[in-house]
Design an enzyme around this catalytic site. Structure first.
Site, PDB file in Angstrom:
ATOM      1  N   LYS A   9       0.872  -1.258   0.032  1.00 59.80           N
ATOM      2  CA  LYS A   9       0.009  -0.001   0.085  1.00 59.80           C
ATOM      3  C   LYS A   9       0.708   1.144  -0.061  1.00 59.80           C
ATOM      4  CE  LYS A   9      -4.176  -1.839   2.268  1.00 59.80           C
ATOM      5  NZ  LYS A   9      -4.856  -1.934   3.657  1.00 59.80           N
ATOM      6  N   TYR A  49     -12.446  -1.788  -3.847  1.00 58.44           N
ATOM      7  CA  TYR A  49     -12.896  -1.910  -2.340  1.00 58.44           C
ATOM      8  C   TYR A  49     -14.317  -1.630  -2.463  1.00 58.44           C
ATOM      9  CZ  TYR A  49      -8.200  -2.067  -0.008  1.00 58.44           C
ATOM     10  OH  TYR A  49      -7.001  -2.487   0.400  1.00 58.44           O
ATOM     11  N   PHE A  57     -15.301   3.794   7.529  1.00 60.65           N
ATOM     12  CA  PHE A  57     -13.968   3.783   6.987  1.00 60.65           C
ATOM     13  C   PHE A  57     -13.629   3.850   5.326  1.00 60.65           C
ATOM     14  CE2 PHE A  57     -14.414  -0.590   7.647  1.00 60.65           C
ATOM     15  CZ  PHE A  57     -14.020  -1.170   6.444  1.00 60.65           C
ATOM     16  N   ARG A  85      -2.119 -14.231   4.052  1.00 60.79           N
ATOM     17  CA  ARG A  85      -3.139 -13.548   5.006  1.00 60.79           C
ATOM     18  C   ARG A  85      -2.150 -13.700   6.392  1.00 60.79           C
ATOM     19  NH1 ARG A  85      -7.390 -10.038   4.025  1.00 60.79           N
ATOM     20  NH2 ARG A  85      -7.917 -10.424   6.220  1.00 60.79           N
ATOM     21  N   ARG A 102       2.505  -6.580   8.891  1.00 55.34           N
ATOM     22  CA  ARG A 102       1.700  -5.427   9.649  1.00 55.34           C
ATOM     23  C   ARG A 102       2.129  -5.028  11.006  1.00 55.34           C
ATOM     24  NH1 ARG A 102      -4.266  -7.193   7.316  1.00 55.34           N
ATOM     25  NH2 ARG A 102      -4.336  -5.702   5.439  1.00 55.34           N
ATOM     26  N   ASN A 112      -1.751  -0.064   6.868  1.00 54.88           N
ATOM     27  CA  ASN A 112      -1.411  -1.278   7.571  1.00 54.88           C
ATOM     28  C   ASN A 112      -0.490  -1.884   6.449  1.00 54.88           C
ATOM     29  OD1 ASN A 112      -3.478  -1.706   5.781  1.00 54.88           O
ATOM     30  ND2 ASN A 112      -4.605  -3.157   7.187  1.00 54.88           N
ATOM     31  N   HIS A 115      -2.167  -5.396   1.560  1.00 52.17           N
ATOM     32  CA  HIS A 115      -3.478  -6.001   1.209  1.00 52.17           C
ATOM     33  C   HIS A 115      -3.210  -7.536   0.831  1.00 52.17           C
ATOM     34  CE1 HIS A 115      -7.495  -6.713  -0.553  1.00 52.17           C
ATOM     35  NE2 HIS A 115      -7.086  -7.218  -1.428  1.00 52.17           N
ATOM     36  N   GLU A 126      -9.915 -10.103  -7.716  1.00 53.46           N
ATOM     37  CA  GLU A 126      -8.870  -9.243  -7.401  1.00 53.46           C
ATOM     38  C   GLU A 126      -7.822  -9.464  -8.309  1.00 53.46           C
ATOM     39  OE1 GLU A 126      -9.885  -8.276  -2.649  1.00 53.46           O
ATOM     40  OE2 GLU A 126      -7.839  -9.235  -3.247  1.00 53.46           O
TER      41      GLU A 126
HETATM   42  O1  CDP Z   1      -7.294  -5.584   4.593  1.00 57.35           O
HETATM   43  P1  CDP Z   1      -8.037  -6.750   5.495  1.00 57.35           P
HETATM   44  O2  CDP Z   1      -8.893  -7.925   4.286  1.00 57.35           O
HETATM   45  O3  CDP Z   1      -7.144  -7.183   6.586  1.00 57.35           O
HETATM   46  O4  CDP Z   1      -9.231  -5.789   6.135  1.00 57.35           O
HETATM   47  P2  CDP Z   1     -10.642  -5.314   5.613  1.00 57.35           P
HETATM   48  O5  CDP Z   1     -11.700  -5.693   6.707  1.00 57.35           O
HETATM   49  O6  CDP Z   1     -10.900  -6.265   4.439  1.00 57.35           O
HETATM   50  O7  CDP Z   1     -10.598  -3.825   5.387  1.00 57.35           O
HETATM   51  C1  CDP Z   1     -10.051  -3.209   4.487  1.00 57.35           C
HETATM   52  C2  CDP Z   1      -8.915  -2.309   4.813  1.00 57.35           C
HETATM   53  O8  CDP Z   1      -9.782  -1.087   5.389  1.00 57.35           O
HETATM   54  C3  CDP Z   1      -8.108  -2.682   6.081  1.00 57.35           C
HETATM   55  O9  CDP Z   1      -6.871  -3.194   5.521  1.00 57.35           O
HETATM   56  C4  CDP Z   1      -7.611  -1.357   6.391  1.00 57.35           C
HETATM   57  O10 CDP Z   1      -6.748  -0.628   5.860  1.00 57.35           O
HETATM   58  C5  CDP Z   1      -8.911  -0.356   6.418  1.00 57.35           C
HETATM   59  N1  CDP Z   1      -9.914  -0.293   7.481  1.00 57.35           N
HETATM   60  C6  CDP Z   1      -9.904   0.631   8.248  1.00 57.35           C
HETATM   61  O11 CDP Z   1      -9.187   1.583   8.019  1.00 57.35           O
HETATM   62  N2  CDP Z   1     -10.821   0.759   9.600  1.00 57.35           N
HETATM   63  C7  CDP Z   1     -11.451  -0.574   9.756  1.00 57.35           C
HETATM   64  N3  CDP Z   1     -12.233  -0.223  10.870  1.00 57.35           N
HETATM   65  C8  CDP Z   1     -11.364  -1.482   9.071  1.00 57.35           C
HETATM   66  C9  CDP Z   1     -10.640  -1.635   7.941  1.00 57.35           C
HETATM   67 MG    MG Z   2     -10.181  -7.565   3.134  1.00 61.20          MG
END
Ligand code: CDP
Ligand code: MG
Length: 134
Positions: A9, A49, A57, A85, A102, A112, A115, A126
């Site tokens: 990212k 996304y 968010f 993951r 992370r 973080n 992705h 994706e």
């Molecule tokens: O990236 P990951 O699949 O672990 O998490 P996600 O639940 O799919 O969310 C996508 C991205 O949104 C995360 O990697 C975070 O950067 C962001 N996010 C955030 O800023 N605040 C949250 N409460 C949840 C996710």
């Molecule tokens: Mg995700």
């Protein structure tokens, strides 16, 4: 061999962690099938996304993902989706296990570092988004 989509990212690219993250990828026996640097438009980030549209968010996520260049990678390994993951660690760097990407390079939940696709169906979707030739 399973494939997954990884993104380094903007926060990690601008902090010059790209080389270290690629080292971790290679040291964990992923094959890098394809890789390139690009910058997402607002439209691309919103589409990528799309599953998070409407969440509190979402706007912050789109702003962060369009704030600078990213590195996109198609990774291949047995069990690549779960393995990547696990190597990334928890979404929130504060909860990410020691030694995960992370934990090492994430600064906040919004910044973080990486992705990773979360399931076979999303990995296929994706990968097609960034690597339509695969
Ligand atoms: O990236 P990951 O699949 O672990 O998490 P996600 O639940 O799919 O969310 C996508 C991205 O949104 C995360 O990697 C975070 O950067 C962001 N996010 C955030 O800023 N605040 C949250 N409460 C949840 C996710
Ligand atoms: Mg995700």
């Amino acid at each position: 061999m399973e494939r997954t989509l990884a993104i380094i990212k903007p926060d990690a690219v601008s902090a010059k962690h790209t080389g270290n993250i690629i080292d971790i990828i290679e040291n964990n026996d992923f094959n890098i099938v394809r890789m390139y640097k690009t910058k997402l438009s607002k439209d691309q980030a919103e589409r990528f996304y799309g599953v998070h549209k409407g969440k509190p968010f979402f706007q912050e996520l789109v702003d962060m993902m369009t704030s600078g260049p990213i590195i996109v990678l198609a990774l291949e390994k047995d069990g690549a989706i779960k393995a990547w993951r696990e190597l990334m660690g928890d979404t929130n760097p504060a909860n990410a296990a020691p030694g995960t990407i992370r934990n090492l390079y994430g600064v906040s939940i919004g910044s973080n570092a990486t992705h990773g696709s979360d399931a076979p169906a999303t990995a296929a979707q994706e990968l097609a988004f960034f690597f339509p030739d695969l």
